[in-house]
Design an enzyme around this catalytic site. Structure first.
Site, PDB file in Angstrom:
ATOM      1  CD1 TRP A 277      -2.651   1.462   0.773  1.00 37.46           C
ATOM      2  CD2 TRP A 277      -1.402   2.506   1.969  1.00 37.46           C
ATOM      3  NE1 TRP A 277      -3.581   3.044   1.112  1.00 37.46           N
ATOM      4  CE2 TRP A 277      -2.500   3.769   2.015  1.00 37.46           C
ATOM      5  CE3 TRP A 277      -0.803   2.760   2.614  1.00 37.46           C
ATOM      6  CZ2 TRP A 277      -2.655   4.125   2.006  1.00 37.46           C
ATOM      7  CZ3 TRP A 277      -0.690   4.267   3.327  1.00 37.46           C
ATOM      8  CH2 TRP A 277      -1.382   5.159   3.173  1.00 37.46           C
ATOM      9  CG  HIS A 278       3.530   2.623   3.546  1.00 38.81           C
ATOM     10  ND1 HIS A 278       3.054   1.554   3.741  1.00 38.81           N
ATOM     11  CD2 HIS A 278       3.415   3.375   4.206  1.00 38.81           C
ATOM     12  CE1 HIS A 278       2.352   1.959   5.421  1.00 38.81           C
ATOM     13  NE2 HIS A 278       2.227   2.999   5.248  1.00 38.81           N
ATOM     14  N   GLY A 279       3.724   2.130  -1.702  1.00 37.11           N
ATOM     15  CA  GLY A 279       3.968   2.126  -2.076  1.00 37.11           C
ATOM     16  C   GLY A 279       5.141   0.756  -3.590  1.00 37.11           C
TER      17      GLY A 279
END
Length: 417
Positions: A277-279
């Site tokens: 989700w963060h990247g």
């Protein structure tokens, strides 16, 4: 803007259809909605990462998509808000929103749009439909306090402390390869404080703006760096994201109700998803799996010993959290993970930390104090005296304005994720 308008129209109509559908079609409708919304997120955020990975692994020679280098504004946050709404309508936790303007207000709620927090529709529904007495003077006062305190964390602490890490790895910096082991640790500690004050500050600013508009939103951070375990840390850090994964992935998969092996598998999926989700980068996936390993160790045997300890559990937690931020930031050009780990754990000579301690020592100490419960205690004492409270608050607000005026090109770190 066209993307988010299309998603609002689609999900508004789909929510109504889900609520009204016959039972035999009922389960299919939310599944389609989740796949559509996740498909949009995957296309804009992960498509080229997946194509490049396939090309590296199997040499497919696939061309990357021409979708630009910049993500649609706030897509990681509003997609998760939309999915939580669709799932809650399906499970009957909320009624489908019949007013399209109200639904659009929820999705586009501007204080939360760029960097969260991810507030579920069920937590805002009653407030969205409140037509009278929405905003009191006391709530506005609370909102102004939250906003200024959050702004102080961002512009006074985060940006100032973060300059140390930028001096080490930035394009005009000394270069990570040239620093000594003590300076590498000092730099990653500075980055850890920067990330916390940046994100926690933005979350407080967001909740402060929401309070000024008459909305009461839950806190997103609760002094995470005072935690005595990694388990406790994730109950205090980015609370809205942790609760989202718990409610919409971990619990639906069975949580801890189907035996230890299934629980660990569910945790693996949750933490892999948290990292992704963060990247779109392998360091984020490694970061998520890193926390899965730590939490698994605590779940299996370590947590009971941590609860009995006093000082060492906090030192243990800070060590692994700071190391985790090293993995987290390894997608930056100047901080490759291999070199950073080498610098941290293999004693090396290089640029001494003395110069940086002289320039940033006071800020680092101040950051450590402000990440504890001391500021809350102090403000509570000051608030007992109205005149003193007003003077301190006005001085802090003026100081924030001075830092904002002096800042250049300073944005929220989590806007990148």
């Amino acid at each position: 803007m066209p993307l988010i308008v299309c998603l609002i129209v689609f999900n508004y109509l789909w929510g109504l259809l889900t609520a009204a559908a016959r039972p035999k079609l009922h389960a299919l409708l939310p599944l389609v909605s989740v796949l559509v919304n996740l498909g949009v997120l995957v296309y804009f955020k992960y498509a080229n990462f997946l194509i490049e990975t396939l090309n590296q692994v199997a040499n497919f020679g696939l061309a990357t998509l021409d979708i630009g280098d910049v993500l649609p504004l706030g897509i990681s946050y509003y997609i998760f808000k939309i999915i939580s709404y669709e799932v809650d309508v399906y499970t009957g936790k909320v009624k489908a929103e019949t007013n399209p303007i109200t639904f659009a207000c929820y999705v586009l709620f501007f204080p939360q749009l760029i960097v969260g927090p991810i507030v579920k529709y069920r937590d805002m529904a009653d407030q969205l439909h409140k037509n009278t007495g929405r905003c009191s003077l006391a709530q506005i006062e609370q909102g102004v306090e939250l906003f200024v305190f959050g702004l102080a964390k961002k512009v006074i602490l985060a940006d100032s402390i973060g300059a140390l890490w930028t001096d080490l790895i930035g394009s005009g910096g000394v270069g990570l390869a040239n620093v000594s082991t003590p300076l590498a640790w000092l730099g990653i500690i500075a980055y850890s404080l920067q990330l916390y004050f940046d994100f926690a500050g933005y979350s407080e600013m967001s909740n402060g703006l929401a309070a000024m508009l008459g909305f009461d939103c839950p806190i997103n951070f609760d002094l995470p760096y005072i935690s005595g375990s990694i388990t406790e840390f994730w109950r205090r850090w980015h609370i809205s994201l942790s609760s989202w994964f718990r409610d919409y992935i971990y619990i639906p998969l069975g949580g801890n109700r189907k035996g230890k092996a299934r629980q660990l598998f569910n945790m693996l999926l949750v933490w892999a998803a948290t990292g992704i989700w963060h990247g779109a980068s392998w360091n984020f996936i490694c970061w998520g799996l890193y926390y899965f390993v730590l939490l698994t160790i605590e779940k299996l045997f370590l947590l009971k010993y941590l609860k009995k300890g006093r000082v060492w559990p906090h030192l243990y937690t800070l060590f692994f959290v700071v190391l985790g931020w090293g993995i987290f930031t390894a997608n930056q050009p100047g901080a490759p993970l291999g070199l950073l780990i080498q610098k941290l754990f293999i004693p090396q000579t290089g640029i001494s930390p003395v110069y940086y301690l002289r320039n940033y020592g006071v800020l680092l100490v101040l950051g450590g104090i402000c990440s504890s419960g001391f500021p809350r205690w102090l403000w509570k004492k000051i608030s007992a005296f109205t005149v003193l409270k007003t003077i301190v608050f006005v001085l802090l607000a003026l100081l924030c304005i001075a830092y904002v005026v002096a800042a250049t090109n300073s944005t929220a770190l989590y806007a990148n994720f």
